[in-house]
Design an enzyme around this catalytic site. Structure first.
Site, PDB file in Angstrom:
ATOM      1  N   SER A 183       6.326  -9.892  -4.071  1.00 54.89           N
ATOM      2  CA  SER A 183       5.203  -8.432  -4.520  1.00 54.89           C
ATOM      3  C   SER A 183       4.339  -9.445  -3.879  1.00 54.89           C
ATOM      4  O   SER A 183       3.901  -9.578  -2.414  1.00 54.89           O
ATOM      5  CB  SER A 183       5.773  -8.247  -5.813  1.00 54.89           C
ATOM      6  OG  SER A 183       5.202  -6.342  -6.115  1.00 54.89           O
ATOM      7  N   ASP A 351      12.462   1.211  -4.053  1.00 55.31           N
ATOM      8  CA  ASP A 351      10.950   1.037  -4.691  1.00 55.31           C
ATOM      9  C   ASP A 351      10.140   1.483  -4.268  1.00 55.31           C
ATOM     10  O   ASP A 351       9.889   1.731  -3.529  1.00 55.31           O
ATOM     11  CB  ASP A 351      11.001  -0.640  -3.682  1.00 55.31           C
ATOM     12  CG  ASP A 351       9.907  -1.910  -4.112  1.00 55.31           C
ATOM     13  OD1 ASP A 351       8.202  -1.581  -4.738  1.00 55.31           O
ATOM     14  OD2 ASP A 351       9.652  -2.807  -3.738  1.00 55.31           O
ATOM     15  N   HIS A 380      12.077  -2.557  -7.419  1.00 54.43           N
ATOM     16  CA  HIS A 380      11.107  -3.140  -7.145  1.00 54.43           C
ATOM     17  C   HIS A 380      11.737  -4.340  -8.304  1.00 54.43           C
ATOM     18  O   HIS A 380      11.616  -5.919  -7.257  1.00 54.43           O
ATOM     19  CB  HIS A 380       9.870  -2.982  -7.470  1.00 54.43           C
ATOM     20  CG  HIS A 380       8.419  -3.552  -7.384  1.00 54.43           C
ATOM     21  ND1 HIS A 380       8.362  -3.944  -5.661  1.00 54.43           N
ATOM     22  CD2 HIS A 380       7.687  -4.600  -7.764  1.00 54.43           C
ATOM     23  CE1 HIS A 380       7.473  -4.696  -5.197  1.00 54.43           C
ATOM     24  NE2 HIS A 380       6.907  -4.948  -6.567  1.00 54.43           N
TER      25      HIS A 380
END
Length: 423
Positions: A183, A351, A380
């Protein structure tokens, strides 16, 4: 009626963020940065002693100072059967995401946590922690109570923190390293690798839930927050630290989760539906997560969503002229990342933050085509906390690191991956 519901919803989000962030901001410690850091080191309260060593893995604490004065905590981990000073495998740096710290790589079981898996396979594991997190150690002159301490976004995390961590690991090991980011850790990597010469010290990178563009996110809670300009409201209120662990904040989150909002649904609205996240371990995760970040960092991320650009922080017309000599903030040029750098990316169909359309733009701008792993049911959080993370994700990533570039994927696998991106 519909308009009234929208207004009430926006107001509710505003109140949620206001009390959460304002309450957290007021709940900071009175200790100075130096006293806090010294107390932590002397009382052995680092990540090694709190999480990694109790799991049976040798671990040592390291500190390194950025060019703008932040003192970063870095941990070095080796196999549960090894000696932290005698790591024979290649160095690999793990970089966490937003509101996380280095603990994120060790919160699953030893069989499913990437940090432990890599250590047991003989890699020389290094764990990065950006400024403001609890495993780093403040600033050489600023206190965490100072507004200036929180005057940064992921831009500084990329160009200062990540650059320093890579340089530090290289100075200790004298070896090019592998890099894994999740991320925010992928934003940092793509920005740093396109702007600095640290690429010469990196052998290959693996990006989990890659983010450089955010123009197509579908996370409903985030989109509502962006639409109501909550990031700008927070800054206007004088809130600069976003700390989700003060007593006030914990009580508020508990009150929301008990009888008002299903926290599993809240996580889904923030990140997308996660197929394989172990809900029974939430209490354990919350012993370590979330970590603080800055309001400016949130503002920068929201700028990316609004503008659909992968660019430096926007200070407004005159601020941009003063800082950059330009009316608009400069964009990060992903195409400048050299083709000699091998890149692997893992992404999921559920996601809601690292959207497939945005990923396509990133891939298309790279001069070399990265190797891709697509998991349709993954969200995610699954990429770091799935109960099947090793089998689904990490085994493929480790094969990429270990196998030479020309033999890393069969033509059949490449064809399947291309179809996923072209769908």
């Amino acid at each position: 009626m519909g308009r009234r519901v929208m207004l009430m919803e926006s107001f509710s989000i505003y109140i949620f963020f206001y009390f959460m962030f304002n309450g957290f901001f007021m709940g900071k410690s009175d200790l100075s940065t130096k006293e806090f850091s010294l107390r932590r080191r002397l009382s052995n309260e680092g990540l090694c002693s709190q999480l990694i060593q109790p799991s049976g893995y040798p671990c040592s604490e390291h500190i390194s100072q950025t060019k703008d004065g932040y003192i970063l905590g870095i941990q070095r981990v080796s196999s549960s059967n090894g000696d932290v000073q005698a790591n024979s495998g290649p160095p690999i740096l793990l970089q966490h995401g937003l509101f996380q710290g280095g603990d994120a790589w060790f919160l699953n079981s030893a069989e499913q946590s990437l940090g432990f898996i890599l250590a047991d396979l003989g890699f020389d594991v290094w764990v990065g922690n950006v400024r403001g997190t609890r495993w780093s150690h403040g600033h050489i002159s600023l206190s965490e109570k100072d507004e200036e301490f929180w005057d940064w976004s992921w831009q500084e995390l990329a160009l200062n923190d990540l650059v320093e961590m890579i340089n530090y690991v290289y100075s200790v090991t004298s070896s090019k390293m592998y890099y894994v980011g999740h991320s925010q850790g992928t934003i940092m990597a793509l920005a740093a690798l396109s702007q600095t010469d640290i690429v010469k010290k990196v052998e290959a990178v693996a990006l989990l839930c890659p983010i450089s563009y955010l123009g197509h996110i579908s996370a409903q809670f985030v989109l509502r927050a962006v639409g109501t300009h909550l990031d700008q409201m927070i800054l206007a209120m004088g809130v600069h630290q976003l700390n989700f662990r003060s007593e006030v904040g914990v009580r508020l989150v508990n009150s929301i989760c008990e009888g008002h909002v299903d926290c599993n649904d809240l996580l889904t609205s923030l990140t997308g539906k996660n197929c394989c996240f172990n809900n029974s371990h939430v209490d354990f995760y919350l012993e370590f997560e979330p970590h603080p970040s800055s309001a400016k960092n949130l503002n920068h991320l929201f700028q990316m969503i609004r503008k659909g650009k992968f660019a430096m922080y926007d200070y407004g017309l005159w601020g941009n002229i003063k800082r950059y000599g330009l009316f608009q903030p400069p964009a990060f040029d992903i195409s400048s990342i050299p083709t000699s750098l091998r890149i692997w990316m893992g992404y999921g169909g559920n996601d809601a933050l690292a959207d497939v359309t945005d990923l396509e733009q990133t891939v298309n701008e790279l001069k070399s085509r990265p190797e891709l792993l697509y998991l349709e049911n993954y969200g995610h959080i699954d990429f770091i906390l799935s109960v099947n993370a090793n089998e689904d994700v990490y085994s493929h990533m480790i094969d990429f690191f270990r196998i030479p570039e020309e033999a890393s994927l069969s033509q059949q696998s490449r064809s399947k991956i291309s179809k996923q991106l072209d769908r």
